[in-house]
Design a protein around this motif. Structure first.
Motif, PDB file in Angstrom:
ATOM      1  N   ASP A 219       0.795  -1.172  -0.038  1.00 29.47           N
ATOM      2  CA  ASP A 219      -0.078   0.158  -0.046  1.00 29.47           C
ATOM      3  C   ASP A 219       0.918   1.354   0.150  1.00 29.47           C
ATOM      4  OD1 ASP A 219      -2.187  -1.484   0.148  1.00 29.47           O
ATOM      5  OD2 ASP A 219      -2.736  -1.301   2.146  1.00 29.47           O
ATOM      6  N   SER A 271      -0.837  -1.881  -6.689  1.00 27.16           N
ATOM      7  CA  SER A 271      -1.455  -0.750  -7.082  1.00 27.16           C
ATOM      8  C   SER A 271      -0.483   0.191  -8.123  1.00 27.16           C
ATOM      9  CB  SER A 271      -1.660   0.247  -5.875  1.00 27.16           C
ATOM     10  OG  SER A 271      -0.354   0.590  -5.206  1.00 27.16           O
ATOM     11  N   MET A 385      -4.838  -9.882   6.178  1.00 28.10           N
ATOM     12  CA  MET A 385      -5.477  -9.020   5.050  1.00 28.10           C
ATOM     13  C   MET A 385      -5.318  -7.554   5.437  1.00 28.10           C
ATOM     14  SD  MET A 385      -9.286 -11.217   4.500  1.00 28.10           S
ATOM     15  CE  MET A 385      -9.295 -11.544   6.296  1.00 28.10           C
ATOM     16  N   GLU A 387      -7.014  -3.773   4.790  1.00 29.82           N
ATOM     17  CA  GLU A 387      -8.330  -3.097   4.881  1.00 29.82           C
ATOM     18  C   GLU A 387      -9.165  -3.459   3.438  1.00 29.82           C
ATOM     19  OE1 GLU A 387     -10.889   1.083   6.142  1.00 29.82           O
ATOM     20  OE2 GLU A 387      -8.731   0.923   5.802  1.00 29.82           O
ATOM     21  N   SER A 388      -8.822  -3.365   2.627  1.00 30.75           N
ATOM     22  CA  SER A 388      -9.212  -3.437   1.134  1.00 30.75           C
ATOM     23  C   SER A 388      -9.514  -4.896   1.054  1.00 30.75           C
ATOM     24  CB  SER A 388      -8.673  -2.891   0.197  1.00 30.75           C
ATOM     25  OG  SER A 388      -7.295  -3.331  -0.204  1.00 30.75           O
ATOM     26  N   GLU A 389      -8.579  -5.677   1.320  1.00 27.42           N
ATOM     27  CA  GLU A 389      -8.746  -7.229   1.085  1.00 27.42           C
ATOM     28  C   GLU A 389      -9.838  -7.893   1.886  1.00 27.42           C
ATOM     29  OE1 GLU A 389      -4.201  -8.375  -0.358  1.00 27.42           O
ATOM     30  OE2 GLU A 389      -4.795  -8.658   1.794  1.00 27.42           O
ATOM     31  N   GLU A 391     -12.426  -6.057   3.153  1.00 27.24           N
ATOM     32  CA  GLU A 391     -13.701  -5.862   2.764  1.00 27.24           C
ATOM     33  C   GLU A 391     -14.029  -6.526   1.396  1.00 27.24           C
ATOM     34  OE1 GLU A 391     -13.178  -1.407   2.287  1.00 27.24           O
ATOM     35  OE2 GLU A 391     -13.424  -1.185   4.264  1.00 27.24           O
ATOM     36  N   GLU A 392     -13.019  -6.636   0.618  1.00 25.09           N
ATOM     37  CA  GLU A 392     -13.376  -7.664  -0.518  1.00 25.09           C
ATOM     38  C   GLU A 392     -13.886  -8.971  -0.201  1.00 25.09           C
ATOM     39  OE1 GLU A 392      -9.834  -7.639  -2.830  1.00 25.09           O
ATOM     40  OE2 GLU A 392     -10.224  -5.419  -3.398  1.00 25.09           O
ATOM     41  N   ASN A 393     -13.464  -9.501   1.043  1.00 24.35           N
ATOM     42  CA  ASN A 393     -13.992 -10.868   1.375  1.00 24.35           C
ATOM     43  C   ASN A 393     -15.218 -10.616   2.325  1.00 24.35           C
ATOM     44  OD1 ASN A 393     -11.737 -13.204   0.988  1.00 24.35           O
ATOM     45  ND2 ASN A 393     -10.515 -11.377   1.087  1.00 24.35           N
ATOM     46  N   GLY A 394     -15.816  -9.364   2.334  1.00 32.02           N
ATOM     47  CA  GLY A 394     -17.261  -9.385   3.027  1.00 32.02           C
ATOM     48  C   GLY A 394     -17.018  -9.010   4.154  1.00 32.02           C
ATOM     49  N   THR A 397     -15.308  -3.728   8.550  1.00 34.82           N
ATOM     50  CA  THR A 397     -13.921  -3.608   9.155  1.00 34.82           C
ATOM     51  C   THR A 397     -13.836  -2.302  10.039  1.00 34.82           C
ATOM     52  OG1 THR A 397     -13.064  -2.330   7.521  1.00 34.82           O
ATOM     53  CG2 THR A 397     -12.660  -4.443   7.351  1.00 34.82           C
TER      54      THR A 397
END
Length: 492
Positions: A219, A271, A385, A387-389, A391-394, A397
């Protein structure tokens, strides 16, 4: 079988004595299996001999010199002389101590050690060719095999490692004099670690990178302090370029490295994106040496895997399941040759699992709490994980962060750049991941890896009393910040 070969049998044949292979061998020996470990070069593999250990030794040594030279704020005035040959001798002593220890541990666990190169002849047989004139070969019949042949630096066109001014990471770590100037091709973790080492030794360093930033896959907030520190060290960057060729300078004073701009494209695995060079024109950079650090590739092409029926993917990696098995049930693959992430501790964990599965134990690999560390200045460490990972996993957070500039211990070390960030599930507080950039990040990440492994919550971490003054208090404060009651930073 070759006429004249000696044929022997073993329960477990392990090919490669790096951190994945020797750990598998020792663990299998502990489980009363008959083990034969084949190594063609040096016990400990690339990590102990030419990678992790020697690079960290030189990072530490150059940090000592750099810190002494830049400690005027603490009232210390010094200008240490650098003896790179002496530094390398010390590094080699550390390496020798560790590699001899690996050999002794293997022997103490009744591991049979063979020096040579192993290739498969069928699903249950391999031939070991011994190095040295007249040494011959022998045939090994095995019940199970573990492939642990590791990885090697990737060469790029027109930059062959046999050419004297062109270095790979192994060759860079063995230099006995400090180059006046160095071009580094690649701003990944190897390139950035060694760029910092040589900059602290007084080398003028320029890094060429095809992407738009350093350390792809991490990141931006983690990379920012590292890039700033590199700028402070005088390291220059040329983003959006790829090295194309080199030639000796007409005046005989070093070489010129040519780099061409690339067209803008999306990049895989992070990124960062490939970007067109700023000027749109080719570069020519003068230097004494060029270090190529564009990544590593698996050593899977030396084994005659087809004879054993073992398959690889299109990048040469051997794909495995959660028990380290390949597509052939009794053949396992561990470490770098088994794919990303190419980390020594990941290979060691896989090696232990492979040995236990062979012995009939209910073992499996869990990558959920696998840490990753970059030994740049400052260090970066991650686990679990982002934060974005998450959230992508449902997951819903909650994030807590604590800056090292608010840490009394960090301030007393003179290293206060960076932060600790903790990611947790909002509803129940279970820790999902963490990232750290700053002093001793490589050590601090272990507590958060343990939290993930044990299913700990933010409350568990926050309510654990941490000694004062320590850097580890920053982990506690980050958890408290996520809960909304951090004491030494403003709560979110």
């Amino acid at each position: 079988m070759v006429v004249g070969d000696v044929t022997t049998g073993t329960d477990v044949l392990i090919i490669g004595a790096g951190p994945a292979g020797y750990v598998a061998a020792i663990r299998a020996g502990q489980l009363d299996l008959d083990v034969t470990l084949v190594e063609k070069e040096a016990y400990g593999g690339t990590c102990l001999n030419h990678g992790c250990i020697p690079s960290k030794a030189l990072i530490t040594a150059t940090d000592v010199a750099h810190d002494a030279r830049n400690a005027e704020e603490m009232g210390i005035h010094a200008d240490p002389a650098i003896d790179l040959a002496g530094m390398v001798d010390w590094k080699d002593g550390v390496v020798d101590q560790l590699t001899s220890g690996v050999e002794k541990l293997c022997k103490a666990n009744q591991v049979n050690l063979l020096e040579g190169t192993a290739t498969f002849t069928d699903e249950h047989t391999a031939r070991v060719s011994h190095s040295g004139e007249g040494q011959g070969s022998e045939t090994l019949e095995f019940e199970h095999a573990v492939i642990a042949t590791g990885s090697r630096p990737i060469e790029i066109p027109n930059f062959e490692f046999g050419d004297e001014p062109v270095l790979n990471s192994r060759q860079a770590l063995a230099l006995d004099s400090v180059p006046d100037s160095l071009v580094v091709v690649g701003a990944g973790y190897i390139g950035m670690e060694l760029a910092s080492v040589f900059a602290k030794l007084g080398t003028d360093v320029t890094v060429i990178e095809m992407l738009d930033s350093i350390l792809p896959g991490y990141d931006d907030d983690l990379k920012r302090p590292v890039k700033q520190r590199a700028n402070d060290l005088g390291i220059e960057f040329e983003f959006g370029y790829t090295a194309s060729e080199w030639h000796e300078r007409a005046d005989g004073e070093g070489i010129t490295v040519a780099a061409d701009p690339i067209e803008e494209t999306a990049a895989d695995g992070g990124s960062a994106e490939a970007v067109e060079g700023e000027t749109g024109e080719s570069l020519e950079l003068d230097a004494e040496k060029v270090l190529v650090a564009v990544g590593r590739e698996p050593v899977s092409d030396t084994l005659d895997l087809e004879s054993a029926g073992v398959e690889t993917n299109d990048r040469g990696f051997i794909e495995t399941d959660s028990r380290a098995r390949t597509n052939v049930d009794h053949v396992f693959a561990v470490g770098d040759v088994a794919g990303e992430p190419m980390l020594a501790h990941k290979g060691s964990a896989e090696g232990q699992v492979a040995a236990e599965v062979i012995a009939g134990e209910p073992a499996a690999i869990d990558y959920q709490a696998m840490p990753a560390v970059v030994f740049t200045d400052p260090e970066i460490a991650t686990v679990g994980m982002t934060e974005s990972e998450a959230e992508e996993n449902g997951f819903e957070t909650v994030v807590g962060q604590f800056p090292f500039r608010a840490s009394g211990r960090a301030l007393t070390t003179g290293e206060s750049d960076g932060f600790v960030k903790v990611v947790a599930e909002e509803s129940d507080g279970y820790v999902l991941g963490a990232s750290i950039v700053g002093p001793e990040a490589s050590e601090l990440i272990a507590e958060l890896g343990l939290a993930i492994e044990l299913g700990a919550t933010l409350e568990d971490v926050a309510s654990t009393v941490h000694a004062h003054p320590t850097l580890s208090e920053s982990v506690m404060e980050a958890a408290e910040n996520a809960l909304g009651h951090a004491i030494h930073t403003l709560n979110r």
